[in-house]
Design an enzyme around this catalytic site. Sequence first.
Site, PDB file in Angstrom:
ATOM      1  N   ASP A  29       0.829  -1.206   0.000  1.00 43.68           N
ATOM      2  CA  ASP A  29       0.000   0.000   0.000  1.00 43.68           C
ATOM      3  C   ASP A  29       0.869   1.263   0.000  1.00 43.68           C
ATOM      4  OD1 ASP A  29      -2.354   1.427  -0.006  1.00 43.68           O
ATOM      5  OD2 ASP A  29      -2.713   1.225   2.143  1.00 43.68           O
ATOM      6  N   GLY A  30       0.316   2.322  -0.550  1.00 40.89           N
ATOM      7  CA  GLY A  30       0.975   3.640  -0.471  1.00 40.89           C
ATOM      8  C   GLY A  30       1.509   4.163  -1.794  1.00 40.89           C
ATOM      9  N   GLY A  32      -0.088   5.375  -4.430  1.00 42.53           N
ATOM     10  CA  GLY A  32      -0.762   6.600  -4.866  1.00 42.53           C
ATOM     11  C   GLY A  32      -0.280   7.804  -4.083  1.00 42.53           C
ATOM     12  N   TRP A  34       2.498   8.104  -2.439  1.00 44.66           N
ATOM     13  CA  TRP A  34       3.924   8.317  -2.744  1.00 44.66           C
ATOM     14  C   TRP A  34       4.045   9.196  -3.995  1.00 44.66           C
ATOM     15  CZ3 TRP A  34       7.314   7.138  -6.777  1.00 44.66           C
ATOM     16  CH2 TRP A  34       8.679   7.099  -6.475  1.00 44.66           C
ATOM     17  N   HIS A  46       2.617   3.491  -8.915  1.00 38.39           N
ATOM     18  CA  HIS A  46       2.472   2.052  -9.183  1.00 38.39           C
ATOM     19  C   HIS A  46       3.703   1.540  -9.956  1.00 38.39           C
ATOM     20  CE1 HIS A  46      -1.463   2.105  -7.517  1.00 38.39           C
ATOM     21  NE2 HIS A  46      -2.038   2.772  -8.498  1.00 38.39           N
ATOM     22  N   SER A  74      -7.155  -5.947  -5.542  1.00 33.94           N
ATOM     23  CA  SER A  74      -8.263  -6.545  -4.779  1.00 33.94           C
ATOM     24  C   SER A  74      -9.550  -6.508  -5.597  1.00 33.94           C
ATOM     25  CB  SER A  74      -8.464  -5.782  -3.468  1.00 33.94           C
ATOM     26  OG  SER A  74      -9.013  -4.509  -3.738  1.00 33.94           O
ATOM     27  N   THR A  75     -10.546  -7.279  -5.152  1.00 28.58           N
ATOM     28  CA  THR A  75     -11.856  -7.233  -5.827  1.00 28.58           C
ATOM     29  C   THR A  75     -12.412  -5.799  -5.758  1.00 28.58           C
ATOM     30  OG1 THR A  75     -12.752  -8.102  -3.749  1.00 28.58           O
ATOM     31  CG2 THR A  75     -12.602  -9.641  -5.560  1.00 28.58           C
ATOM     32  N   ASN A  77     -10.628  -3.078  -5.840  1.00 27.45           N
ATOM     33  CA  ASN A  77      -9.861  -2.162  -6.704  1.00 27.45           C
ATOM     34  C   ASN A  77     -10.502  -1.957  -8.083  1.00 27.45           C
ATOM     35  OD1 ASN A  77      -6.603  -3.198  -5.427  1.00 27.45           O
ATOM     36  ND2 ASN A  77      -7.863  -1.453  -4.849  1.00 27.45           N
ATOM     37  N   TRP A  78     -11.453  -2.826  -8.479  1.00 25.68           N
ATOM     38  CA  TRP A  78     -12.152  -2.617  -9.756  1.00 25.68           C
ATOM     39  C   TRP A  78     -12.936  -1.307  -9.739  1.00 25.68           C
ATOM     40  CZ3 TRP A  78     -10.428  -5.230 -13.633  1.00 25.68           C
ATOM     41  CH2 TRP A  78     -10.040  -6.552 -13.496  1.00 25.68           C
ATOM     42  N   ARG A 197       2.071  -4.984   6.053  1.00 27.54           N
ATOM     43  CA  ARG A 197       1.314  -3.983   5.306  1.00 27.54           C
ATOM     44  C   ARG A 197       2.105  -2.678   5.322  1.00 27.54           C
ATOM     45  NH1 ARG A 197      -4.914  -2.579   4.607  1.00 27.54           N
ATOM     46  NH2 ARG A 197      -4.629  -0.810   3.224  1.00 27.54           N
TER      47      ARG A 197
END
Length: 256
Positions: A29-30, A32, A34, A46, A74-75, A77-78, A197
């Site tokens: 995570d992070g 975006g 960053w 990314h 993840s599901t 993230n769609w 995480r």
Amino acid sequence: MISFFAHPELMVELEKNAVVPRHVAIIMDGNGRWAEEQKRPRIFGHRAGVDSVREIVETSRTLGIEFLTLYAFSTENWNRPTGEVSGLMGLLKNYLQSELRTMLKNDVRLCCFGEQERLPADVQTVLQQTIAETRMCRSMTLNLALSYGARSELVQAVQSLAQKCRDGILEWQDITEETISDHLFSAGQPDPDLLIRTGGENRLSNFLLWQSSYTELYFTEVKWPDFKKNQFLEAINIFNCRQRRFGRTSAQTKAV
Ligand code: FPP
């Protein structure tokens, strides 16, 4: 459950007598935030995140970690903006295409946890090719969690078990923790010893909910693009300071 660390080159950075976890799972995570800190578009974060993926996969292999599971999509993230989703899918496809040779050289097997059928057709093709070509590799298993959600994984497992009961293949009384584990994407693999995480949030976000019942959790403020070998080794050092009791007393654990 824990394999001994045996790579002198990296030993200086791990505590003396450190053991490496057999299975590490990571919520990356992070990216975006960053990128936003640098006034760049989210995809820039990314892209930088892919460099961390390469370094953590390579370090894991060098350390002798047997299973590495990365939460890449993840599901949920769609629901992100279409441009970000397609950018992520492009990065994933490029990563798989560019890493195949290295995976084969390093004897790394690729597996996928998640709803592969929801991925764009070109990504599915490259993913299936990479899984097929690396299927005999044994030194390390890299699980990419793609369109993955733990609750949906459990629903699928329950449906599959219910079908088997209906068809007379299985008696309901024979459903155990093992049979449930055997119907998850992680069937045949050990539960994670350590779950990391990055990015400062302290939650599991629908990741490996069944498998992480007794996993040691490590949360760090470091954002994924800055999470490199040293940060990884630090997490493993902290893991080594934990006492895993699995419900027993401290005295019982020491006696084992
Ligand atoms: C979470 O950060 C990260 C993701 C949703 C995607 C992770 C993807 C990569 C690291 C690159 C592609 C992966 C592979 C395996 C090649 P975020 O965007 O939610 O960050 P934020 O919380 O700062 O917004």
